[in-house]
Motif scaffolding. Structure first.
Motif, PDB file in Angstrom:
ATOM      1  N   GLU A   1       1.333  12.116  -2.195  1.00 32.84           N
ATOM      2  CA  GLU A   1       0.656  11.484  -1.052  1.00 32.84           C
ATOM      3  C   GLU A   1       1.637  11.199   0.087  1.00 32.84           C
ATOM      4  OE1 GLU A   1      -2.970   9.238  -3.433  1.00 32.84           O
ATOM      5  OE2 GLU A   1      -1.009   8.265  -3.312  1.00 32.84           O
TER       6      GLU A   1
ATOM      7  N   LEU B   1       1.672   4.598  -3.218  1.00 33.44           N
ATOM      8  CA  LEU B   1       1.356   6.010  -3.009  1.00 33.44           C
ATOM      9  C   LEU B   1       2.177   6.874  -3.957  1.00 33.44           C
ATOM     10  CD1 LEU B   1       1.367   6.210   0.904  1.00 33.44           C
ATOM     11  CD2 LEU B   1      -0.622   6.040  -0.601  1.00 33.44           C
TER      12      LEU B   1
ATOM     13  N   LYS C   1      -7.723   4.689   0.032  1.00 34.57           N
ATOM     14  CA  LYS C   1      -6.729   4.080  -0.851  1.00 34.57           C
ATOM     15  C   LYS C   1      -5.956   2.998  -0.113  1.00 34.57           C
ATOM     16  CE  LYS C   1      -3.059   5.240  -4.091  1.00 34.57           C
ATOM     17  NZ  LYS C   1      -2.326   6.338  -4.756  1.00 34.57           N
ATOM     18  N   ILE C   2      -5.566   3.280   1.118  1.00 32.74           N
ATOM     19  CA  ILE C   2      -4.831   2.305   1.917  1.00 32.74           C
ATOM     20  C   ILE C   2      -5.713   1.092   2.208  1.00 32.74           C
ATOM     21  CG2 ILE C   2      -3.779   1.878   4.179  1.00 32.74           C
ATOM     22  CD1 ILE C   2      -2.803   4.864   4.015  1.00 32.74           C
ATOM     23  N   GLN C   3      -6.966   1.333   2.570  1.00 38.17           N
ATOM     24  CA  GLN C   3      -7.885   0.225   2.868  1.00 38.17           C
ATOM     25  C   GLN C   3      -8.099  -0.665   1.648  1.00 38.17           C
ATOM     26  OE1 GLN C   3     -11.182   2.557   4.367  1.00 38.17           O
ATOM     27  NE2 GLN C   3     -10.642   2.122   6.502  1.00 38.17           N
TER      28      GLN C   3
ATOM     29  N   ASN D   1      -6.002  -1.053  -0.878  1.00 30.23           N
ATOM     30  CA  ASN D   1      -4.765  -1.802  -1.125  1.00 30.23           C
ATOM     31  C   ASN D   1      -4.595  -2.937  -0.123  1.00 30.23           C
ATOM     32  OD1 ASN D   1      -3.169  -0.850  -3.451  1.00 30.23           O
ATOM     33  ND2 ASN D   1      -3.499   1.117  -2.471  1.00 30.23           N
ATOM     34  N   GLU D   2      -4.993  -2.733   1.103  1.00 29.54           N
ATOM     35  CA  GLU D   2      -4.960  -3.809   2.096  1.00 29.54           C
ATOM     36  C   GLU D   2      -5.930  -4.920   1.681  1.00 29.54           C
ATOM     37  OE1 GLU D   2      -3.218  -4.110   5.357  1.00 29.54           O
ATOM     38  OE2 GLU D   2      -1.959  -2.835   4.104  1.00 29.54           O
TER      39      GLU D   2
ATOM     40  N   TRP E   1       0.840  -1.202   0.000  1.00 27.69           N
ATOM     41  CA  TRP E   1       0.000   0.000   0.000  1.00 27.69           C
ATOM     42  C   TRP E   1       0.871   1.246   0.000  1.00 27.69           C
ATOM     43  CZ3 TRP E   1       0.558   3.583   3.758  1.00 27.69           C
ATOM     44  CH2 TRP E   1       1.079   3.174   4.987  1.00 27.69           C
ATOM     45  N   PHE E   2       2.013   1.194   0.695  1.00 26.39           N
ATOM     46  CA  PHE E   2       2.889   2.369   0.754  1.00 26.39           C
ATOM     47  C   PHE E   2       3.594   2.590  -0.575  1.00 26.39           C
ATOM     48  CE2 PHE E   2       6.723   4.765   1.702  1.00 26.39           C
ATOM     49  CZ  PHE E   2       6.210   5.812   2.460  1.00 26.39           C
TER      50      PHE E   2
ATOM     51  N   LEU F   1      -7.032   9.214   1.172  1.00 25.30           N
ATOM     52  CA  LEU F   1      -5.829   8.428   1.458  1.00 25.30           C
ATOM     53  C   LEU F   1      -6.174   7.195   2.288  1.00 25.30           C
ATOM     54  CD1 LEU F   1      -2.807  10.750   2.275  1.00 25.30           C
ATOM     55  CD2 LEU F   1      -2.805   8.706   0.852  1.00 25.30           C
TER      56      LEU F   1
END
Length: 102
Positions: free
Chosen positions: A17, A13, A55-57, A59-60, A9-10, A52
């Motif tokens: 971001e 970015l 987006k992280i959720q 990707n997780e 996820w990182f 953001l």
């Protein structure tokens, strides 16, 4: 996870971001202070932060998604070509990214 232990996820970015996250941390998580840094309103910063988070959720979710796991398994078993597997996973990931609400 990638080989260098950076979560996927990182690594997905954008530089913008990452800079936003850095500024968020440097402002001790204060959206009010961050809005001053970016010379914009609190609601604008809140919306950017919410996007953001989404987006992280997402990707997780991709990391644990049964469809992605199935495609990867089929590729590992030699039942589908590696390029096809990458293309299917990429297109599927794009469709998940459409879930991010503006």
């Amino acid at each position: 996870m990638e080989e260098n232990n950076t979560p996927r996820w990182f690594s997905e970015l954008t530089q913008e971001e990452v800079a936003f996250i850095k500024n968020f941390i440097l402002s001790s998580g204060s959206i009010k202070d961050l809005s001053k840094t970016y010379s914009t309103s609190y609601p604008t910063i809140r919306k950017r932060l919410d996007k953001l988070i989404q987006k992280i959720q997402i990707n997780e979710r991709k990391d644990n998604d049964t469809v992605v796991k199935l495609i990867n398994q089929l590729e590992e078993e030699g039942k589908i070509d590696q390029d096809i597997a990458k293309t299917v996973v990429l297109e599927y990931s794009k469709s998940l990214n459409c879930l991010i609400i503006d």
